[in-house]
Scaffold this active site. Structure first.
Site, mmCIF file in Angstrom:
data_model
loop_
_atom_site.group_PDB
_atom_site.id
_atom_site.type_symbol
_atom_site.label_atom_id
_atom_site.label_comp_id
_atom_site.label_asym_id
_atom_site.label_seq_id
_atom_site.Cartn_x
_atom_site.Cartn_y
_atom_site.Cartn_z
ATOM 1 N N ARG A 1 -10.942 32.989 -47.955
ATOM 2 C CA ARG A 1 -9.656 33.573 -48.325
ATOM 3 C C ARG A 1 -8.865 32.633 -49.231
ATOM 4 N NH1 ARG A 1 -6.049 36.716 -43.939
ATOM 5 N NH2 ARG A 1 -7.905 38.005 -44.089
ATOM 6 N N LYS B 1 -11.987 25.615 -41.078
ATOM 7 C CA LYS B 1 -12.863 25.669 -42.259
ATOM 8 C C LYS B 1 -12.286 24.961 -43.488
ATOM 9 C CE LYS B 1 -12.841 30.226 -42.659
ATOM 10 N NZ LYS B 1 -13.056 31.593 -43.193
ATOM 11 N N GLN C 1 6.466 43.672 -35.978
ATOM 12 C CA GLN C 1 5.199 43.044 -36.356
ATOM 13 C C GLN C 1 5.496 41.750 -37.128
ATOM 14 O OE1 GLN C 1 1.398 44.231 -39.073
ATOM 15 N NE2 GLN C 1 1.879 45.618 -37.395
ATOM 16 N N TYR D 1 -1.367 47.874 -48.839
ATOM 17 C CA TYR D 1 -2.642 47.148 -48.823
ATOM 18 C C TYR D 1 -3.605 47.762 -49.839
ATOM 19 C CZ TYR D 1 -1.096 45.140 -44.313
ATOM 20 O OH TYR D 1 -0.405 44.495 -43.317
#
Length: 324
Positions: A233, A223, A183, A54
């Site tokens: 984003r 949105k 995950q 990240y």
């Protein structure tokens, strides 16, 4: 806040947690991270998710600085990182990119510990499967990292069910630390892996889930029904745009809005609350760059108990036709 056991371990994680993908360093500096993490912590969140890749390591650095400033008791919070892609992509970096080999894993975790200013990381993940490294090598490396006290538990992210089972069986055979958690991406429109592919693993090996993308990168907030808002984003991540403005998916979102209104919540809260109803999910990782976003998402737990079997069936009827 509700708390769940992580798989078959004794570790309890908050039903909602806070992640740093895309936001930390890019949108959230250390000061903002302190505020968001403190807000989450005050609401009962005890798990903060990160990854080496990240922001090319800068997300870990921001979170490490924030943790230092917040100065919470180390027993009170859980931190993760994930490894696979590496940070160095030049021609000589063949052993430290797109891999789970032993050399890379040993040095990658040391780098994360340094950036996060921690003595150990609670949860470490193999961020993707590596078809070029024997699973035995990866399992032994993850076991040894735990034996060295640099990590407490290990798991996988976006591995296939047969890959997880193979790793578990190797660990079982050699009495090593087993993969505890996976995950995966999981939301109303992305369900098959969690609900079908992994189905046998929950009871047979005790697999726990720390799921990501509960709002489908913002699609499930509604949105994007009128296009891509400036600064969103979708505006900043071009590769996401097509799926965010997809007419069929946004039509599903429009059908969900009356249900959210009936429950006295927002679309985002409904989407997050729906995930928390799945007993296989230990924690839902939220992403937020603003306090208002985080506050709205944390409010999802107020809707959880209002989701009756009848409402869950209505939601399924709306979403299942487009669910992947």
């Amino acid at each position: 806040m509700h708390y769940n056991r992580l798989g078959r371990s004794g570790l309890q994680v908050s039903a909602l947690s806070l992640g740093s993908w895309i936001t930390y360093h890019n949108q959230v500096d250390t000061g903002a991270a302190v505020e968001l993490m403190a807000q989450a912590y005050d609401a009962g969140v005890n798990f903060f998710d990160n990854a080496e890749v990240y922001a090319k390591g800068e997300s870990e650095r921001v979170m490490g600085e924030a943790l230092k400033k917040l100065n919470w008791p180390r027993l009170n919070y859980i931190v993760s990182s994930k490894f696979f892609w590496g940070l160095d992509r030049d021609g000589n970096a063949v052993n430290r990119k797109d891999t789970l080999n032993r050399k890379y894993l040993m040095q990658a975790l040391d780098g994360s510990l340094q950036r996060m200013q921690l003595d150990f990381i609670d949860l470490i993940y193999c961020h993707r499967p590596d078809p070029h490294t024997p699973i035995e090598e990866t399992v032994w490396a993850m076991h040894d990292l735990i034996q060295q006290g640099k990590a407490l538990y290990w798991g996988t992210s976006e591995w296939a069910a047969d890959e997880i089972r193979a790793a578990y069986e190797i660990a079982e055979r050699h009495h090593l630390h087993k993969p505890l958690m996976e995950q995966p991406q999981y939301h109303l429109l992305h369900r098959k892996r969690v609900e079908q592919e992994y189905a046998r693993l929950y009871d047979e090996i005790g697999l726990g889930l720390t799921t990501w993308s509960p709002l489908a990168s913002g699609l499930l907030t509604g949105k994007y029904r009128q296009g891509v808002p400036a600064g969103s984003r979708g505006d900043n991540q071009e590769w996401l745009r097509a799926q965010l403005v997809d007419p069929a998916r946004n039509a599903v979102v429009a059908q969900l809005e009356p249900i959210a209104q009936e429950l006295g919540g927002t679309l985002a809260q409904l989407a997050v609350a729906w995930i928390t109803k799945n007993p296989r999910v230990s924690t839902v990782i939220l992403g937020a760059s603003k306090a208002s976003q985080l506050s709205d998402n944390l409010g999802a737990l107020a809707l959880r108990d209002k989701l009756t079997p009848e409402l869950m069936a209505r939601i399924d009827a709306i979403c299942q036709p487009l669910a992947q």
